[in-house]
Design an enzyme around this catalytic site. Structure first.
Site, PDB file in Angstrom:
ATOM      1  N   HIS A 122      14.725  43.919  36.115  1.00  0.00           N
ATOM      2  CA  HIS A 122      15.933  43.199  35.708  1.00  0.00           C
ATOM      3  C   HIS A 122      17.059  43.334  36.730  1.00  0.00           C
ATOM      4  CE1 HIS A 122      18.725  41.325  32.965  1.00  0.00           C
ATOM      5  NE2 HIS A 122      17.880  41.361  31.957  1.00  0.00           N
TER       6      HIS A 122
ATOM      7  N   ARG B 101      12.612  38.582  24.605  1.00  0.00           N
ATOM      8  CA  ARG B 101      12.726  38.739  23.147  1.00  0.00           C
ATOM      9  C   ARG B 101      11.418  38.543  22.393  1.00  0.00           C
ATOM     10  NH1 ARG B 101      17.290  36.658  25.224  1.00  0.00           N
ATOM     11  NH2 ARG B 101      19.189  37.760  24.623  1.00  0.00           N
TER      12      ARG B 101
ATOM     13  N   GLU C  71      13.837  36.988  36.468  1.00  0.00           N
ATOM     14  CA  GLU C  71      12.876  37.942  35.916  1.00  0.00           C
ATOM     15  C   GLU C  71      11.524  37.258  35.743  1.00  0.00           C
ATOM     16  OE1 GLU C  71      15.066  39.471  32.260  1.00  0.00           O
ATOM     17  OE2 GLU C  71      16.482  38.102  33.209  1.00  0.00           O
TER      18      GLU C  71
ATOM     19  N   ASP D 232      19.880  30.856  30.479  1.00  0.00           N
ATOM     20  CA  ASP D 232      19.243  32.081  29.985  1.00  0.00           C
ATOM     21  C   ASP D 232      17.925  31.637  29.351  1.00  0.00           C
ATOM     22  OD1 ASP D 232      18.608  34.574  29.137  1.00  0.00           O
ATOM     23  OD2 ASP D 232      20.398  34.899  27.897  1.00  0.00           O
TER      24      ASP D 232
ATOM     25  N   HIS E  77      13.813  43.258  25.359  1.00  0.00           N
ATOM     26  CA  HIS E  77      13.462  44.146  26.475  1.00  0.00           C
ATOM     27  C   HIS E  77      12.856  45.486  26.030  1.00  0.00           C
ATOM     28  CE1 HIS E  77      15.064  41.181  29.064  1.00  0.00           C
ATOM     29  NE2 HIS E  77      16.326  41.523  29.046  1.00  0.00           N
TER      30      HIS E  77
HETATM   31  C1  GLA Z   1      17.884  38.815  29.678  1.00  0.00           C
HETATM   32  C2  GLA Z   1      18.123  38.011  28.463  1.00  0.00           C
HETATM   33  C3  GLA Z   1      19.589  37.791  28.307  1.00  0.00           C
HETATM   34  C4  GLA Z   1      20.326  39.105  28.257  1.00  0.00           C
HETATM   35  C5  GLA Z   1      20.025  39.890  29.489  1.00  0.00           C
HETATM   36  C6  GLA Z   1      20.646  41.256  29.434  1.00  0.00           C
HETATM   37  O1  GLA Z   1      17.988  38.095  30.821  1.00  0.00           O
HETATM   38  O2  GLA Z   1      17.439  36.787  28.446  1.00  0.00           O
HETATM   39  O3  GLA Z   1      19.812  37.050  27.149  1.00  0.00           O
HETATM   40  O4  GLA Z   1      19.927  39.841  27.138  1.00  0.00           O
HETATM   41  O5  GLA Z   1      18.658  40.015  29.661  1.00  0.00           O
HETATM   42  O6  GLA Z   1      21.992  41.235  29.140  1.00  0.00           O
END
Ligand code: GLA
Length: 386
Positions: A213, A116, A350, A286, A141
């Site tokens: 991803h 983000r 990632e 996350d 992304h």
């Molecule tokens: C990343 C983001 C998550 C989500 C995924 C896709 O990992 O950090 O919050 O947006 O991608 O769903």
């Protein structure tokens, strides 16, 4: 048209197999190990008529990886388990139309900016850039049409173990300055490694943060098993806490004594439902972990193991961060190749620079200038444990 195209693909595939076959016959005679082979097949056609081809690399241990032009997506990755059974370990769809309609980034190349950027913009060298948003007020992304949704040209490597994908992103695309020439090389080695080399150059100062991803479930059966029993280790003594919009606050928080401590192996599910404000903000994990002592060299950063199948995946990277996403947005309403995608039925690791770095001067820089080359490498290495 299509028939002619499929015919030439068939011919090419036959030629490639023939020449590889000859090579490996000679090799067998020399008693040297066989090498990875490449084949290709027509996958589909883009709405604008461009042909989408599925390239498959196979190594001497039966491991197999398929990649396509759309999004540079790893469509499939098949890996042996402890018994030598070769099974699918990533999520994917059967058809291009499903990837185009609604893909939560399964296997995709992510750019120009992984994760983000807050408030839909950033300032670089005194100039403000506005980014189209696709996650509330954030850009996620790389925007509504990121690198996961563009057509990549693919060239097979002469070693038949690698594929080189290229994409020229025009100045201003998804809000970013500079014509960015991106190149991603996927290699499947005979040591069961998927190696990804990312390169990019620009003609204006810009920001770049490329990643892949892939969603992993090492059990080989994402229809039956969640990822909660996978065990994870991350070489990071800090992570980046986020605000309610999942933007890092800018602090580096020690993992010690928190559910974010993976410096020793832990079951993913062990602490995921704990009473922790950060776990609540992320609906689970996350977050970006801050790799200890990154120096730009290729370093082991994470180990994922799955006890039932015995599969182990080591992640090595030159990057300073790794986003561990525990599949918290997956839901059964999304039907993939294996069936409905249950909550937390796959996870992502990632490798990347930190989210929102363009707005956080204290984070490692993501600026790329003309004359410089963006150059990062990530390796996913597979093996088995007893
Ligand atoms: C990343 C983001 C998550 C989500 C995924 C896709 O990992 O950090 O919050 O947006 O991608 O769903």
């Amino acid at each position: 048209m299509i028939t002619l195209y499929s015919r030439s693909i068939l011919l090419l595939t036959a030629l490639i197999f023939f020449s590889c076959g000859r090579k490996s016959a000679q090799k067998d005679a020399d008693e040297t190990p066989a090498v990875t082979r490449m084949s290709q097949a027509a996958f589909s056609v883009m709405p604008d008529g461009r042909k989408v081809t599925l390239y498959t690399l196979r190594n001497s241990n039966g491991m197999e990886m398929s990649v396509m032009n759309y999004g540079g997506i790893i469509v499939s990755l098949k890996v042996p388990d402890r018994q030598g059974r070769v099974e699918e370990v990533t999520l994917g769809f059967d058809s291009l139309s499903q990837y185009i309609a609604n893909n939560p980034y399964f296997g995709a190349l992510i750019g120009r900016y992984g994760n983000r950027i807050g408030n839909g913009g950033f300032t670089l060298e005194g100039q403000k850039y506005k980014l189209p948003t696709n996650d509330g007020t954030n850009q996620l992304h790389g925007g509504p049409k990121g690198f996961d949704k563009v057509y990549w040209d693919i060239a097979a490597g002469s070693d038949s173990a690698s594929l080189t994908l290229t994409y020229m992103s025009p100045d201003g695309e998804q809000g970013y300055p500079g014509n960015l020439s991106a190149e991603v090389k996927y290699t499947l080695t005979d040591n069961n490694e998927v190696r990804i080399d990312y390169r990019a150059t620009t003609d204006k100062p810009t920001v770049v943060n490329l990643t892949n991803h892939a969603y992993f479930n090492l059990t080989g059966d994402a229809a039956k098993n969640s990822i909660l029993d996978h065990s994870l280790e991350i070489n990071a003594s800090h992570f980046l806490p986020v605000d309610e919009k999942l933007i890092p606050t800018g602090e580096l928080t020690p993992v010690a004594g928190t559910p974010f401590d993976f410096t020793t192996p832990h079951r993913v599910g062990e602490r995921i439902e704990g009473d922790d404000a950060q776990l609540k903000a992320g609906r689970g994990y996350d977050h970006c972990w801050v790799i200890d002592d990154p120096d730009g060299s290729l370093k082991p950063v994470a180990i994922l193991t799955e006890p039932q199948s015995g599969r182990r995946m080591d992640v090595l990277t030159t990057e300073p961060g790794i986003q561990f996403y525990s599949g918290n947005f997956l839901s059964e309403s999304l039907v993939a190749r294996h069936g409905p995608c249950a909550f937390r039925s796959a996870l992502c690791l990632e490798t990347q620079h930190f989210p929102d770095s363009p707005n956080k001067p204290e984070f490692p820089s993501v600026v790329l200038k003309p004359g410089d080359t963006y150059n990062t490498t990530t390796v996913y290495r597979f093996s088995v444990v007893e």
